[in-house]
Design a protein around this motif. Structure first.
Motif, PDB file in Angstrom:
ATOM      1  N   ASP A 132      -8.144   9.777   5.756  1.00  0.00           N
ATOM      2  CA  ASP A 132      -9.501   9.359   5.047  1.00  0.00           C
ATOM      3  C   ASP A 132      -9.300   8.587   3.798  1.00  0.00           C
ATOM      4  O   ASP A 132     -10.039   7.616   3.559  1.00  0.00           O
ATOM      5  N   LEU A 133      -8.278   9.130   3.336  1.00  0.00           N
ATOM      6  CA  LEU A 133      -7.773   8.557   1.813  1.00  0.00           C
ATOM      7  C   LEU A 133      -7.555   7.011   2.081  1.00  0.00           C
ATOM      8  O   LEU A 133      -7.992   6.104   1.389  1.00  0.00           O
ATOM      9  N   VAL A 134      -6.825   6.672   3.016  1.00  0.00           N
ATOM     10  CA  VAL A 134      -6.472   5.312   3.247  1.00  0.00           C
ATOM     11  C   VAL A 134      -7.414   4.383   3.600  1.00  0.00           C
ATOM     12  O   VAL A 134      -7.781   3.349   3.050  1.00  0.00           O
ATOM     13  N   GLN A 135      -8.217   4.838   4.660  1.00  0.00           N
ATOM     14  CA  GLN A 135      -9.573   4.332   5.127  1.00  0.00           C
ATOM     15  C   GLN A 135     -10.474   3.970   3.862  1.00  0.00           C
ATOM     16  O   GLN A 135     -10.904   2.916   3.710  1.00  0.00           O
ATOM     17  N   SER A 136     -10.541   4.857   2.860  1.00  0.00           N
ATOM     18  CA  SER A 136     -11.358   4.515   1.837  1.00  0.00           C
ATOM     19  C   SER A 136     -11.066   3.616   0.981  1.00  0.00           C
ATOM     20  O   SER A 136     -11.833   2.804   0.403  1.00  0.00           O
ATOM     21  N   PHE A 137      -9.624   3.611   0.662  1.00  0.00           N
ATOM     22  CA  PHE A 137      -9.159   2.524  -0.134  1.00  0.00           C
ATOM     23  C   PHE A 137      -9.325   1.199   0.661  1.00  0.00           C
ATOM     24  O   PHE A 137      -9.406  -0.023  -0.023  1.00  0.00           O
ATOM     25  N   ILE A 138      -9.115   1.252   1.899  1.00  0.00           N
ATOM     26  CA  ILE A 138      -9.403  -0.182   2.562  1.00  0.00           C
ATOM     27  C   ILE A 138     -10.875  -0.434   2.484  1.00  0.00           C
ATOM     28  O   ILE A 138     -10.907  -1.857   2.182  1.00  0.00           O
TER      29      ILE A 138
END
Length: 330
Positions: A132-138
């Motif tokens: 979820d963190l990675v997706q939010s920064f993408i």
């Protein structure tokens, strides 16, 4: 073997490695960007710009003296004498570090692709970052993927793109590595003099707490482990152990806080648990920082605990260990 003088040692240690190896006929082929590979030992790479070699399959690196000792099996004194004899009467330059130049403006010449599948898979499945963190920064345009399947970590300040890191997602075969300790491609894009001292960074709320890391992966690993408790903070990657980045970020953050009538509460040094990391913490903790209200700003060591049997440990190691432990319990 005859005694070697201090002058002979200095001359041998400081000779321009690429020029010397060319002089004695070593079979080298250019690989571009000031790198040369030995034709008979394909894991031996010459770093012309930094004046040293790395022999990955042997785990050794160094200057011309070390080269002769390892490649030609000479003793130290023999290597020093040989270099001095070879240079006798030759106009061969001593190595001089290249003058650092900076572009006037940051040029973002990365060819982004529409998908981030490879970047996401690498960060989540290989590095075990929170999906979820990675997706939010993408979505926030801080993480992208380029046409070579590299992860792109974008550096932004006040919404403006000022720099970027590239992180490979495919492991380099040991014999092809430029640096023994780097199994993946890494690159920091050239940027302006000021921006060079910045790095990949994330701010949550007011930056009243500063967290410093050695890499974007370590930063995101710590974030994954503590995403529910991180508030009013700024996390920044130094791309190594750079006191310049520490000073630049501190100055920038204090300016940001003053404009909002806020104050800095603490500084956390979240570097690797190894000798270099500990030395960096020791150097930074020598500074005494005091706020305008007279309160000291603590500089705290947030080095991850070193497990038994390990000689180095970083925040990505810590995250992977926790994820693996959780999987064992399920």
């Amino acid at each position: 073997m005859k005694y070697v003088s201090a002058d002979e040692k200095e001359k041998a240690n400081n000779v321009n490695l690429l020029e010397y190896l060319s002089l004695i006929g070593e079979p080298l082929k250019s690989e571009g960007n000031n790198f040369y590979r030995h034709e008979d030992h394909d894991s031996l790479v010459i770093h012309a710009k930094k004046n040293y070699f790395s022999w990955n399959s042997k785990g050794v690196s160094g200057n011309a003296v070390t080269y002769l000792m390892n490649v030609h099996d000479l003793k130290f004194q023999e290597a020093v004498k040989k270099i001095n004899t070879d240079l006798d009467g030759k106009d061969l330059s001593a190595y001089k570090p290249p003058k650092i130049t900076y572009p006037e403006y940051f040029k973002y010449d990365v060819k982004e692709v529409s998908t981030t599948k490879n970047a996401f898979d690498y960060l989540v499945n290989d590095r075990k970052l929170d999906p979820d963190l990675v997706q939010s920064f993408i979505k926030a345009d801080l993480i992208k993927e380029d046409s070579y399947r590299n992860v792109v970590f974008k550096w932004k300040e006040n919404g403006q793109l000022i720099g970027a890191n590239l992180q490979g997602t495919r492991e380099i075969p040991p014999k092809k590595r430029i640096d023994t300790n780097r199994p993946y491609f890494k690159k920091v894009l050239p940027t302006t003099k000021d921006a060079t001292n910045s790095g990949f960074n994330i701010t949550r709320g007011y930056p009243e707490k500063l967290y410093f890391f050695e890499s974007p992966i370590d930063l995101l690993s710590y974030f994954s482990l503590n995403k529910n408790t991180l508030t009013n903070c700024r996390l920044i990657s130094m791309d190594g152990l750079k006191q310049q980045t520490f000073a630049y970020t501190l100055k920038r953050t204090l300016k940001d806080l003053r404009s909002r009538n806020r104050k800095l509460d603490s500084i956390k040094l979240c570097v690797d648990n190894d000798e270099a990391g500990k030395e960096f913490v020791s150097k930074i903790q020598q500074y005494k920082l005091t706020r305008s209200d007279g309160k000291d700003i603590p500089i705290e060591s947030y080095i991850p605990d070193l497990p038994p049997g390990e000689i180095k440990w970083d925040w990505n190691n810590q995250l992977k260990a926790k994820v693996n432990e959780s999987l064992k319990k399920t």
